[in-house]
Structures are given as structure tokens and as C-alpha cells.
Write an enzyme that holds these catalytic residues in place. Structure first.
Site, PDB file in Angstrom:
ATOM      1  N   GLU A 135       0.834  -1.206   0.000  1.00 26.06           N
ATOM      2  CA  GLU A 135       0.000   0.000   0.000  1.00 26.06           C
ATOM      3  C   GLU A 135       0.868   1.255   0.000  1.00 26.06           C
ATOM      4  O   GLU A 135       0.557   2.247  -0.650  1.00 26.06           O
ATOM      5  CB  GLU A 135      -0.929   0.013   1.222  1.00 26.06           C
ATOM      6  CG  GLU A 135      -2.009  -1.049   1.193  1.00 26.06           C
ATOM      7  CD  GLU A 135      -3.019  -0.830   0.091  1.00 26.06           C
ATOM      8  OE1 GLU A 135      -2.671  -1.047  -1.092  1.00 26.06           O
ATOM      9  OE2 GLU A 135      -4.153  -0.434   0.389  1.00 26.06           O
ATOM     10  N   THR A 188      -5.169   7.407  -5.584  1.00 24.97           N
ATOM     11  CA  THR A 188      -5.184   7.488  -4.110  1.00 24.97           C
ATOM     12  C   THR A 188      -4.170   8.500  -3.592  1.00 24.97           C
ATOM     13  O   THR A 188      -4.460   9.282  -2.683  1.00 24.97           O
ATOM     14  CB  THR A 188      -4.916   6.094  -3.493  1.00 24.97           C
ATOM     15  OG1 THR A 188      -5.944   5.214  -3.945  1.00 24.97           O
ATOM     16  CG2 THR A 188      -4.938   6.137  -1.974  1.00 24.97           C
TER      17      THR A 188
HETATM   18  N1  HSE Z   1      -8.099   5.151   3.877  1.00 18.83           N
HETATM   19  C1  HSE Z   1      -7.540   5.280   2.567  1.00 18.83           C
HETATM   20  C2  HSE Z   1      -7.899   6.657   2.030  1.00 18.83           C
HETATM   21  C3  HSE Z   1      -8.101   4.226   1.666  1.00 18.83           C
HETATM   22  O1  HSE Z   1      -9.056   7.057   2.167  1.00 18.83           O
HETATM   23  O2  HSE Z   1      -7.015   7.320   1.483  1.00 18.83           O
HETATM   24  C4  HSE Z   1      -7.563   4.288   0.267  1.00 18.83           C
HETATM   25  O3  HSE Z   1      -8.167   3.255  -0.501  1.00 18.83           O
END
Ligand code: HSE
Length: 318
Positions: A135, A188
């Protein structure tokens, strides 16, 4: 890490899409869906090396260790340091940049495949830090709210502390989750750059109250509490403008009886939760119609919570 046990020669592993944040639980809460899933097939090689074959349906994915599946597989492989090698093949059903935890699913499937192929020296919980490293590679941030439910299944709460600890909460299985993915992408890393660096005391108190209420509702199966708690004052306000039709899609879901509706992970997918499968279907149709009116085609997925997480679906000894 324990002593290696039985070592299959071939294995197929699937890992599910996940809804991270669930509105009130930014970076803390995530839930596994039944589908879609990413799949890794792995076979043992007699030579001591790791080979990776990416999914040809996604030519934009890197073919080397910049690919999270290969990167995480290599980390697990190096930690086990076996005397033989492996070839892993990725089949992707969760589109990259969807907000449905695609990178976590590919990484979780790869970690479990390599671990199982070499006798399962690591427990599922011990594999989580490897998946979270994936991640970090994918988004610049080591958040575990997709990785934990993809690996372990169910509803996962990240517990504060020095070590990464996951509480796998005893979630009620009576709710139905609808995820609608419009035909656009959100990166992201970029979506995280939008987040506020500071919060007011009022925002903190409201969000903490929502998270506690939501979690209580999801554990006990109380719809009213889910409905009261499923709000996000942190990420949703700055990210919603990047999802065409966001307000209309949410309104459509709530009008059809959704207990709550928000952004899945960092988007653009949106999710809603409902009391029955029928209502979840009606909600999916209404959300898709609202996306169409905003000029976007979409795909919908409906499922109860997936309590299993990453699964070995086939393995063989030659
Ligand atoms: N918690 C993370 C965000 C999840 O909202 O950036 C990303 O998939």
C-alpha cells in the site's frame, strides 16, 4: 514465523474488494466484499527465483517490482528465503484507481500464495505488514484499512499502538453492501494530498461520535445506529468534488432506503448499506441511473460482508 509445513506445487488464491473508511472511519475501518476478487496463481520453480506474469487485460500495470503484487510477493519470498522459486500470475478483476482496494487485494493474494507455496511459515496476521508495504508503494501511505479486510475478511478496525494491530470485529451479517464504480479513476496518492492537515475540535468530536455509533450499529445489527453514524467530515468534503454526480448519487441511494452512502476508499466508487438484498438492488439501480445522468457509465456490486478474506481456492501436489 513458524517451521514450514506442507508445500503444494501449484496454488490459486483469491482476495476480495474492500470498502475502506466506511464513511466515519478514515484510515481505521474497512470491510470485505464477496466480489470482485483479484486472483494469483502460483507454481513452484526448481530454480531459486521469482517470476511474475501480470494481467494482459491491464497493460498499464508495471511488470516488475513496481507492481504491488510482485513487490509484496518478493518481500514475502525474501523473508522465507526458500531453496526453490516460484512463478506468480495475476488476474485482476478490481480495476486500479477504483477505490475498491485493488492494490491491497492483489498484494494480499500474492502474499498468501507465496506463503502457502512455501509451507505457510507466516500466519495471516504476520502477513499484514507485507501487504501494507504494498500500500505504501502504491499510494505513498502505509494505511491498512483495505489490506486488513482483504487479508482477514470481515470488518476490521485498526487499533492504535506501536505495532500494527487489527481488531477483527464481530460484524452483523444482516446488512447488504452496494458498491457502484463509475467509469472514471481517482489516484489514491492525489486524493490523500487533498486531506486537511488539521481538524477543529468540533469536527473531531463529531467524527469520533459517528465512528463509535457506526461501529456499534455494525456489530449489533442496529440499522438506526448505522444510519446515524455513517457520515464523514474529514475526507468526503474534499474528495466528493472529484466524483461527478456525487451529491445526486448519494441522494438517490438515501431516497431508496440506504442507511448511509459515502465514498468507497479514496473513490471514485461509492458505497451504500441496506437492510435487505432487495433494497440493495434498488439502491444500485438508482445510483447507476444518477451516475448516467452525470454522464458516466458504471458497474454495481452487491454483497453481504465477506467474513473469509483471502482464500486458497485450489492447490495441488505433483
Ligand atoms: N483510507 C484510505 C484513504 C483508503 O481514504 O485514502 C484508500 O483506498
Amino acid at each position: 514465523m513458524k517451521k514450514a509445513g506442507q508445500r503444494p506445487d501449484n496454488i490459486t488464491v483469491t482476495a476480495p474488494a474492500t470498502i475502506a473508511n466506511l464513511g466515519a472511519g478514515f484510515d481505521l475501518l474497512g470491510l470485505a466484499m464477496e466480489a470482485p476478487c483479484d486472483t494469483i496463481t502460483a507454481s513452484r520453480l526448481s530454480v531459486q527465483k521469482l517470476e511474475f506474469v501480470s494481467d494482459p487485460a491491464f497493460p498499464e500495470l508495471p511488470l516488475d517490482t513496481r507492481n504491488v503484487a510482485f513487490y509484496v510477493a518478493k518481500k514475502v519470498y525474501d523473508a522465507i528465503s526458500p531453496d526453490t522459486g516460484a512463478e506468480i500470475r495475476l488476474i485482476k478483476k478490481i480495476p486500479p484507481g477504483s477505490g475498491m482496494g485493488g492494490s491491497a487485494a492483489s498484494a494480499a493474494a500474492a502474499a498468501v500464495a507465496i506463503n502457502t507455496l512455501f509451507g505457510s511459515p507466516f500466519s495471516r496476521e504476520e502477513l499484514l505488514p507485507f501487504v501494507v508495504q504494498g500500500e505504501r508503494l502504491a499510494s505513498g501511505s502505509p494505511h491498512a484499512d483495505n489490506a486488513a479486510p482483504a487479508l482477514l475478511g470481515g470488518l476490521c478496525l485498526l487499533s492504535p499502538g506501536k505495532q500494527m494491530e487489527v481488531l477483527r470485529l464481530p460484524v452483523s451479517e444482516r446488512f447488504y453492501w452496494t458498491v457502484v464504480l463509475p467509469a472514471c479513476e481517482c489516484n489514491t496518492r492525489e486524493m490523500r494530498n487533498l486531506l486537511p492537515k488539521m481538524l477543529s475540535l468540533a469536527t473531531h468530536t463529531m467524527q469520533a461520535g459517528c465512528l463509535a455509533t457506526l461501529v456499534s450499529g455494525l456489530i449489533t445489527g442496529q440499522s438506526e445506529w448505522v444510519s446515524r453514524g455513517l457520515h464523514d467530515l474529514i475526507a468526503e468534503p474534499v474528495r466528493a468534488i472529484h466524483i461527478p454526480g456525487f451529491a445526486q448519487v448519494r441522494e438517490a441511494a438515501l431516497d431508496c432506503g440506504a442507511l448511509g452512502c459515502s465514498i468507497s476508499g479514496s473513490g471514485p466508487a461509492m458505497f451504500a448499506v441496506a437492510d435487505t438484498a432487495n433494497t440493495a438492488g434498488t439502491i444500485a439501480d438508482a445510483m447507476q441511473q444518477a451516475f448516467r445522468e452525470a454522464g458516466l457509465a458504471s458497474n454495481a456490486h452487491i454483497s453481504p460482508v465477506n467474513t473469509k478474506g483471502t482464500l486458497c481456492t485450489e492447490q495441488s501436489l505433483s
